[in-house]
Design an enzyme around this catalytic site. Structure first.
Site, PDB file in Angstrom:
ATOM      1  N   LYS A 189      34.337  -8.727 -44.586  1.00 26.18           N
ATOM      2  CA  LYS A 189      34.419  -8.037 -43.385  1.00 26.18           C
ATOM      3  C   LYS A 189      33.594  -6.523 -43.708  1.00 26.18           C
ATOM      4  O   LYS A 189      33.915  -6.069 -44.669  1.00 26.18           O
ATOM      5  CB  LYS A 189      36.122  -7.471 -43.287  1.00 26.18           C
ATOM      6  CG  LYS A 189      36.145  -6.472 -42.136  1.00 26.18           C
ATOM      7  CD  LYS A 189      37.629  -6.155 -42.217  1.00 26.18           C
ATOM      8  CE  LYS A 189      38.296  -5.203 -41.195  1.00 26.18           C
ATOM      9  NZ  LYS A 189      39.481  -4.656 -41.444  1.00 26.18           N
TER      10      LYS A 189
ATOM     11  N   ASP B  60      41.649  -5.852 -47.647  1.00 24.37           N
ATOM     12  CA  ASP B  60      40.800  -4.869 -47.315  1.00 24.37           C
ATOM     13  C   ASP B  60      40.329  -3.756 -48.144  1.00 24.37           C
ATOM     14  O   ASP B  60      40.266  -4.014 -49.303  1.00 24.37           O
ATOM     15  CB  ASP B  60      41.794  -4.599 -45.929  1.00 24.37           C
ATOM     16  CG  ASP B  60      40.898  -3.968 -44.833  1.00 24.37           C
ATOM     17  OD1 ASP B  60      40.466  -2.845 -44.936  1.00 24.37           O
ATOM     18  OD2 ASP B  60      40.695  -4.823 -43.890  1.00 24.37           O
ATOM     19  N   ASP B  61      40.256  -2.570 -47.645  1.00 25.89           N
ATOM     20  CA  ASP B  61      39.746  -1.418 -48.378  1.00 25.89           C
ATOM     21  C   ASP B  61      40.762  -1.058 -49.685  1.00 25.89           C
ATOM     22  O   ASP B  61      41.898  -1.488 -49.537  1.00 25.89           O
ATOM     23  CB  ASP B  61      39.938  -0.353 -47.547  1.00 25.89           C
ATOM     24  CG  ASP B  61      39.104   1.130 -47.662  1.00 25.89           C
ATOM     25  OD1 ASP B  61      38.837   1.013 -49.001  1.00 25.89           O
ATOM     26  OD2 ASP B  61      38.987   1.683 -47.104  1.00 25.89           O
TER      27      ASP B  61
ATOM     28  N   CYS C  76      32.785  -4.435 -38.441  1.00 28.13           N
ATOM     29  CA  CYS C  76      33.819  -3.648 -38.009  1.00 28.13           C
ATOM     30  C   CYS C  76      33.233  -2.200 -38.045  1.00 28.13           C
ATOM     31  O   CYS C  76      32.226  -2.116 -39.020  1.00 28.13           O
ATOM     32  CB  CYS C  76      34.870  -3.906 -39.009  1.00 28.13           C
ATOM     33  SG  CYS C  76      36.276  -2.690 -38.890  1.00 28.13           S
TER      34      CYS C  76
ATOM     35  N   ASP D  23      32.398  -3.368 -42.774  1.00 28.52           N
ATOM     36  CA  ASP D  23      32.837  -2.249 -42.187  1.00 28.52           C
ATOM     37  C   ASP D  23      32.007  -0.903 -42.075  1.00 28.52           C
ATOM     38  O   ASP D  23      31.086  -0.840 -43.028  1.00 28.52           O
ATOM     39  CB  ASP D  23      34.399  -1.562 -42.781  1.00 28.52           C
ATOM     40  CG  ASP D  23      35.339  -0.713 -41.644  1.00 28.52           C
ATOM     41  OD1 ASP D  23      34.749  -0.471 -40.598  1.00 28.52           O
ATOM     42  OD2 ASP D  23      36.288  -0.580 -42.190  1.00 28.52           O
TER      43      ASP D  23
ATOM     44  N   ASN E 214      32.582   3.301 -41.124  1.00 25.15           N
ATOM     45  CA  ASN E 214      33.462   3.954 -40.425  1.00 25.15           C
ATOM     46  C   ASN E 214      33.160   5.445 -39.993  1.00 25.15           C
ATOM     47  O   ASN E 214      34.186   6.357 -40.086  1.00 25.15           O
ATOM     48  CB  ASN E 214      34.701   4.335 -41.492  1.00 25.15           C
ATOM     49  CG  ASN E 214      35.739   2.906 -41.367  1.00 25.15           C
ATOM     50  OD1 ASN E 214      35.913   2.596 -40.274  1.00 25.15           O
ATOM     51  ND2 ASN E 214      35.629   2.376 -42.388  1.00 25.15           N
TER      52      ASN E 214
ATOM     53  N   ASP F 165       0.970  -1.121  -0.209  1.00 25.46           N
ATOM     54  CA  ASP F 165      -0.154   0.149   0.009  1.00 25.46           C
ATOM     55  C   ASP F 165       0.819   1.365   0.153  1.00 25.46           C
ATOM     56  O   ASP F 165       0.906   1.975   0.915  1.00 25.46           O
ATOM     57  CB  ASP F 165      -0.799   0.004   1.254  1.00 25.46           C
ATOM     58  CG  ASP F 165      -1.971   0.993   1.278  1.00 25.46           C
ATOM     59  OD1 ASP F 165      -2.033   1.447   0.139  1.00 25.46           O
ATOM     60  OD2 ASP F 165      -2.694   1.320   2.175  1.00 25.46           O
TER      61      ASP F 165
ATOM     62  N   ASP G 115      40.827  -0.947 -33.732  1.00 27.54           N
ATOM     63  CA  ASP G 115      42.018  -0.621 -34.869  1.00 27.54           C
ATOM     64  C   ASP G 115      43.201  -0.669 -34.132  1.00 27.54           C
ATOM     65  O   ASP G 115      44.318  -0.518 -34.661  1.00 27.54           O
ATOM     66  CB  ASP G 115      41.810   0.481 -35.392  1.00 27.54           C
ATOM     67  CG  ASP G 115      40.989   0.601 -36.711  1.00 27.54           C
ATOM     68  OD1 ASP G 115      40.664  -0.563 -37.050  1.00 27.54           O
ATOM     69  OD2 ASP G 115      40.442   1.441 -37.116  1.00 27.54           O
TER      70      ASP G 115
HETATM   71  C1  DGJ Z   1      38.677   0.607 -40.550  1.00 25.23           C
HETATM   72  C2  DGJ Z   1      38.915  -0.685 -40.127  1.00 25.23           C
HETATM   73  O1  DGJ Z   1      38.733  -0.870 -38.678  1.00 25.23           O
HETATM   74  C3  DGJ Z   1      40.174  -1.148 -40.654  1.00 25.23           C
HETATM   75  O2  DGJ Z   1      40.701  -2.413 -40.243  1.00 25.23           O
HETATM   76  C4  DGJ Z   1      40.091  -1.134 -42.073  1.00 25.23           C
HETATM   77  O3  DGJ Z   1      39.321  -1.930 -42.648  1.00 25.23           O
HETATM   78  C5  DGJ Z   1      40.011   0.262 -42.423  1.00 25.23           C
HETATM   79  N1  DGJ Z   1      38.739   0.887 -42.064  1.00 25.23           N
HETATM   80  C6  DGJ Z   1      39.904   0.573 -44.096  1.00 25.23           C
HETATM   81  O4  DGJ Z   1      39.521   1.643 -44.588  1.00 25.23           O
END
Ligand code: DGJ
Length: 719
Positions: free
Chosen positions: A469, A359-360, A519, A471, A473, A59, A541
């Site tokens: 992967k 990668d990139d 990522c 990503d 950013n 209550d 990173d």
């Molecule tokens: C950010 C990622 O964390 C890196 O490992 C790498 O893939 C770059 N981008 C590439 O632009």
């Protein structure tokens, strides 16, 4: 039974593992929270609900009632779990219980990532239907209790059954009162390259709030908040954890009221979220996962690890050994051609690496980060045989082939942007804020989702890709979609996330055999939401072995080792300038999904031989590190030593990993007490020495660590 209803007391008791959670429907049909903590004895079910309280009865004035789903405007003054603005402009809500059901298993959460069951025996779900009689808002509160751990997954489903539009202004997936405030709060804080450091502060009257408004869970905070007893440590004391299964903006709160009661909440961030519910429309909240432990933080983490590894992550790679990979990013950055990549791949294949990741920089005219995102067409100047030619050569070396994408982005200097300048997040009449010289595609728009699905799928189905992967950013700016009407503009960020989840669901289902790793500038979107679609995430990173100790230790508070990408990179390290031995770098990386991130073609013959040995040891240990119970033993946040271990499910094997940062002269050797072993079993080390389980746990084992940046990895097996 996991969920029991006590009709006379009108309580539901949810029990699993070592945890119980009790709800009560009071005589006025309000849904109240009675208890969340150590499992109650089964005869507790016949107790009167008032017995749970420090108060003599229920209550109580509305403002201090332990509301399970607090709402505003009718006597309660905190942050509402469900906040509604009516068509008339007021924000008064009053939810009362209408009915409740208990079902076996767990229903899916359509369109959103969520934990799941594989058999109905694994969990039970309580669904409580509540209604606001004036507006016609209906809320179904769902509680799934997992039988083995006692983890509780919660979400809300809202439906407007009235005749006027409603606006959802606040939505918390969990908001739980704890009846005490002699507690500390623990969360994961950081920055790019310094993600997820463990922060612990005493709870004080008022509000503690951690949040992201960035359109991603973020590098800065993680969607997780725990409260614990002051005395709680890694191995003892009570901990209450709340984790939010979402990858966008969020908030987590601890409010301590003027009666000394703490309330732990997680949910949507109202700074960047609201939602219009027209009559008949529905909205689901993301899921929150609540975990209680009376065995300290390791007890909490081990529950999260098992659930997130086995019943949140999905797909064919969930239960498989993860390939040892090499990624060319830190090895070459944008400066590569086919010949250089093949030279690295050849060395990698020679030392037993299983996956080569490009990668990139493989597409458009991308030789730096200033162009071409969105133009997912291979750059034939760099790769004359195209991706197909490169992947064929990589496959011929006995390696799998992986590829980087950043599908949610567009460069202003790209064919995609020139063709569809309105497809990015922007506000008409304002400059479009660039970060890393890129803009974000507006994934709240179905045509943009379709473009991403078809552009990524076209590459994946034609190029012999085995791993992706994914990503992301930068964070959101001008996140007010031009495609939405003014009254829905604040839905943009959540619609983006729903769009992203739709894209991920579609792409991962279309390519079920591919391994996906997420990522976001390292670990800027390391959260349970993304883990549902991709079983591993690039942790940070920052690849420096010393910094990685803190990164991996902090991340392990919630996330399993199977979710962490961990690579050996070159020295001096590109982020810190520090040089550590190959052994130290490898001993740290083997606690996650092991890989290399350097130009192996620059390795000497001796280094290659050492790396080869490391790869074969990783292969021997990787199933133990992926599936074993993870114990944090010594914290890198507290001294020069770090130690953790992996104990096999049958407790017959233990891998002890110990590290020293800076050595100190004239000190006793390090002794580490192990955890979770069989006390009566004899464990044998590689050198033939035998140790009794009980002694290893109570007295510890001596670890030889000599010199700065030294490490020791020891496997002990019960005979
Ligand atoms: C950010 C990622 O964390 C890196 O490992 C790498 O893939 C770059 N981008 C590439 O632009």
């Amino acid at each position: 039974m996991s969920i029991e209803f006590n009709a006379p007391a009108r309580t539901w008791t949810l029990s699993g593992g070592g945890t119980s959670y009790v709800l009560h429907r009071d005589e006025e049909n309000r849904l109240l929270h009675l208890y969340w903590g150590r499992r109650l004895p089964s005869d507790a079910l016949r107790w009167d609900p008032a017995d749970y309280f420090s108060f003599a009865s229920l209550d109580l004035p509305v403002n201090i009632l332990p509301h399970e789903l607090p709402v505003c405007g009718s006597g309660w003054y905190g942050t509402p779990a469900v906040g509604i603005r009516t068509a008339g402009g007021d924000e008064v809500t009053d939810l009362r219980v209408v009915s409740a059901t208990v079902d076996a298993g767990k229903p899916p959460l359509p369109g959103l990532p969520a934990t799941y069951t594989e058999t109905d025996e694994e969990a039970q779900t309580l669904s409580v239907l509540l209604r606001d009689s004036v507006t016609g808002l209906e809320v179904t509160a769902l509680y799934t209790v997992f039988e083995a751990s006692g983890a509780i997954a919660r979400s809300l489903r809202l439906k407007n059954t009235g005749s006027s539009a409603l606006t959802v202004t606040s939505l918390l997936s969990a908001s739980v009162p704890l009846w005490r405030s002699d507690l500390d709060a623990v969360h994961l804080h950081g920055a790019w390259a310094r993600e997820r450091s463990i922060i612990r502060v005493p709870v004080v009257p008022g509000d503690l709030r951690i949040a992201s408004a960035r359109g991603a869970s973020g590098h800065e905070e993680n969607p997780f908040l725990a409260l614990c007893e002051h005395r709680a440590d890694e191995h003892s004391g009570c901990v209450w954890g709340a984790s939010f299964v979402y990858s966008g903006s969020f908030q987590a709160l601890c409010h301590v009221d003027n009666f000394g009661h703490a309330r732990l909440s997680v949910g949507m961030n109202p700074e960047v979220f609201s939602w219009l519910l027209e009559p008949g429309e529905t909205l689901a909240s993301p899921e929150a996962v609540l975990v209680f432990s009376d065995a300290g933080f390791n007890g909490m983490s081990q529950q999260y690890h098992a659930l997130y590894r086995d019943r949140l992550a999905r797909g064919s790679w969930r239960d498989r050994s993860r390939p040892v990979l090499i990624n060319n990013w830190e090895g070459t950055y944008f400066d590569f051609d086919e010949q250089r990549l093949l030279a690295i791949a050849e060395k990698a294949s020679g030392i037993g690496v299983e996956l080569f990741v490009l990668d990139d920089g493989w597409f458009g005219r991308r030789n730096s980060d200033n162009c071409s995102l969105g133009d997912w067409k291979v750059n034939l100047e760099k790769l004359p045989g195209g991706l197909t030619g490169l992947s064929a050569k990589i496959h011929d070396m006995g390696l799998r082939f992986g590829l980087w994408f950043e599908p949610e982005m567009v460069s202003p200097d790209s064919d995609l942007y020139r063709a569809h300048p309105d497809w990015c997040l922007h506000v008409d009449g304002r400059p479009r804020t660039e970060a890393r010289q890129q803009l974000i595609l507006d994934l709240s728009r179905p045509e943009v989702q379709d473009y991403i699905i078809s552009a990524v799928s076209a590459v994946l189905s034609s190029s012999g890709v085995d791993y992706v992967k994914w990503d992301m950013n930068r964070n959101m700016t001008e996140a007010w979609s031009v495609s939405l009407p003014p009254e829905r503009k604040k839905e943009t960020q959540h619609r983006y996330m729903l769009g992203l989840y739709h894209v991920l669901e579609t792409v991962t289902s279309a390519f079920p055999d591919l391994l996906f790793e997420s990522c976001s500038g390292g670990g800027g979107r390391f959260d349970p939401g993304i883990l549902h679609y991709m079983p591993q995430t690039w942790t940070s990173d920052d690849t420096d072995a010393v910094e990685r100790l803190k990164l991996q230790y902090g991340t392990s508070l919630v996330y399993p080792a199977s979710s962490m990408g961990a690579h050996v990179s070159a020295v001096p390290n590109h982020q810190t300038g520090r040089s550590t031995s190959l052994k130290m770098r490898s001993d740290v990386a083997l606690s996650g999904n092991f890989g290399f991130e350097l130009d192996l073609a620059k390795f000497s013959a001796e280094e290659l031989a050492e790396a080869k040995e490391m790869v074969s040891r990783v292969k021997e240990l990787r199933d133990l590190t992926r599936t074993g119970t993870f114990w944090r033993l010594l914290s890198p946040f507290e001294g020069r030593y770090t130690a953790w271990s992996f104990v096999s499910q049958d407790r017959k094997q233990v891998l002890l990993c110990a590290y020293q940062v800076l050595s100190v002269p004239n000190t006793a050797p390090l002794r580490v007490c192990l955890r979770g072993l069989l006390p009566d079993a004899w464990y044998e080390a590689k050198d033939g020495r035998r140790y009794l389980g009980a002694a290893l746990m109570q007295q510890g084992i001596t670890v030889s660590l000599r010199g700065d940046f030294s490490s020791s990895v020891m496997l002990l097996k019960a005979r």
